[in-house]
Every structure is written in C-alpha cells, then in structure tokens.
Write a protein that holds these residues in place. Structure first.
Motif, short mmCIF file in Angstrom:
data_model
loop_
_atom_site.label_atom_id
_atom_site.label_comp_id
_atom_site.label_asym_id
_atom_site.label_seq_id
_atom_site.Cartn_x
_atom_site.Cartn_y
_atom_site.Cartn_z
N ILE A 18 0.31 -0.95 0.27
CA ILE A 18 -0.32 -0.09 0.23
C ILE A 18 0.79 1.26 0.38
O ILE A 18 1.89 1.53 0.94
N SER A 19 0.35 1.95 -0.28
CA SER A 19 1.16 3.42 -0.70
C SER A 19 -0.02 4.40 -0.09
O SER A 19 -1.18 4.50 -0.64
N ILE A 20 0.70 5.18 0.52
CA ILE A 20 -0.20 6.46 1.68
C ILE A 20 0.64 7.52 1.55
O ILE A 20 1.49 8.07 1.76
N LEU A 21 -0.01 8.85 0.67
CA LEU A 21 0.28 10.24 0.73
C LEU A 21 -1.01 10.62 1.34
O LEU A 21 -2.34 10.28 1.56
N ASN A 22 -0.06 11.26 2.00
CA ASN A 22 -0.71 12.49 3.23
C ASN A 22 -1.26 14.62 2.16
O ASN A 22 0.30 14.56 2.02
N CYS A 23 -1.50 14.69 3.09
CA CYS A 23 -2.05 16.00 3.10
C CYS A 23 -2.98 16.94 3.62
O CYS A 23 -3.91 15.82 4.14
N LEU A 73 -6.28 15.01 4.47
CA LEU A 73 -6.89 13.97 3.45
C LEU A 73 -6.09 12.98 2.76
O LEU A 73 -4.43 13.44 3.32
N SER A 74 -6.18 11.83 2.94
CA SER A 74 -4.67 10.48 2.79
C SER A 74 -5.45 10.60 1.40
O SER A 74 -6.58 10.08 1.02
N LEU A 75 -4.46 9.97 0.22
CA LEU A 75 -5.00 8.99 -0.68
C LEU A 75 -3.66 8.04 -0.62
O LEU A 75 -2.94 7.80 -0.36
#
Lengths: 116, 115
Positions: A18-23, A73-75
């Motif tokens: 899993i890739s988790i990108l945060n904002c 938010l996260s992707l």
C-alpha cells in the motif's frame, strides 16, 4: 502561506504494498479536494476527488480519505504498481458554486516511487 | 490534438527580455487557466478565462504579467522584463466549464529559465 501542505517530498514503496500519501490543509472554507498525478514532462492528470460531505471515495485501486476535523486527507493506492511512480499533488477548492471554486490550491507534491 | 498543448516546451531568456507563452486548449473547452510551478513549490494559480467574461487576474504576481485569450481558443501569457524569479514551469489547463472541480485538463507546461 501554504494553505495545502504535503510534508513528505518523497515516498518509496514495494510493488504490491500500500502507498499512503498525506495532505493537510489550513483553510476551513475548502470543501472539495482532488488528487492529481504528474509524470515527468507531462501535465498533471486528475486522479480522484472527494467532497466534504463524504469521508471516503474509492475508485479502483485508489481511495481518498478525508478527516475534516483534522483538516487532513490521504490517498491510498492498493496494490501499488511500478506505473504508479509519479509526483502526486493534492489540491483544494471552496467547491460547489462558491465564487472562485476554480482556483485550485495545490500542495508541493510527493514523489512516489514503487519498487519492482 | 486531443489534449491541451503548450509552446514552446522550453524557453531560455535573458533577464529583462519579454517572453510569450502559448496555450491551445481542448476544443470546446470554455474555461482556461494558467498556473505556475516554481522549483519545490506547488502549482500557483495565475489567471482564469471563461468564455467572454472578464478574466480573473487575481493570481498574477505583478503588472509585468498579462494574458489574453481570443474567444474560446488560444491563450498567450506574456511576461515583460523577465526576472530570475520568473523561472518556473508555466502550466495551462482547460475545462468544459468553470466550477466543476476535477475537470481541469493540463498541458505539459513551458519551462522558462531566466538567466
């Protein structure tokens, strides 16, 4: 004044994981959020969006989560593939029919590298 | 072409010179946007055109920057008396209409380098 922040400039993930990108964002007027993906020498392409009336939106391998109280938010990308390697930008806008909704406010981007 | 095109792809100029960047939006798209991305920063909104309405120029950083659009077609972004801090990738986007988030289609950008 950076209203939309992506604090991780880069991320490496093994293929299949899993890739988790945060904002994070600071402006409480934002109520529509988007993720764009950008390959080198190309313009950003729209990936997925979420309205503040939802806390999750899913499209295939991509899911965006929104936590309004935390202004976060996260992707999530599951499973990650080498072709997902790109720079990912999150963006925010007042959304709806609010004046200026077209003025996307972008983060600085996170470079994702998916290792085969 | 199917997408937004921009020219030139790269432009190197000397400080003090004027430059003109061109954007061809997707046919039928009434809304057109210019953004700038400086090194290490996010995309920064510059200007927005919607049909024959007055453009929203609120993002232009100084009066050295101007943009025009002929009807619902080509747009040009002009930077006069360029400065080194103008060095950036200038991105153009278009959409069918304004206010529908998620529908902005971007061109590949023009990389401007001011020496």
């Amino acid at each position: 004044d950076q209203q939309v922040k992506q604090n991780s400039p880069s991320l490496s993930v093994q293929e299949g994981r899993i890739s988790i990108l945060n904002c994070d964002y600071t402006n409480s007027m934002f109520d529509y959020f988007l993720w764009y993906k950008k390959y080198p020498a190309e313009g950003p392409t729209f990936l997925i969006s979420i309205s503040s009336i939802k806390d999750k939106n899913e499209d295939g391998r991509f899911t965006v989560f929104l936590n309004k109280s935390a202004k976060h938010l996260s992707l999530h990308i599951v499973p990650s593939q080498p072709g997902d390697s790109a720079v990912y930008f999150c963006a925010a806008t007042p959304g709806g029919f609010t004046s200026g909704t077209y003025k996307y406010i972008f983060g600085t981007g996170t470079r994702l590298k998916v290792l085969a | 072409g199917a997408g937004v095109s921009q020219s030139p792809s790269n432009k190197v100029t000397e400080k003090g010179k004027d430059v003109e960047l061109r954007c061809d939006p997707i046919s039928g798209h009434t809304a057109l946007y210019w953004y700038r991305q400086r090194l290490g920063q996010g995309l920064e909104f510059l200007i927005y055109f919607q049909g024959n309405s007055a453009p929203d120029k609120s993002g232009l950083p100084s009066d050295r920057f101007s943009a025009e659009r002929t009807g619902e077609s080509v747009s040009t972004l002009t930077i006069q008396r360029t400065q080194q801090e103008d060095s950036a990738v200038y991105l153009c986007a278009s959409s069918l209409s304004a206010g529908l988030a998620g529908e902005q289609f971007f061109g590949p950008g023009t990389r401007l380098t001011v020496l």
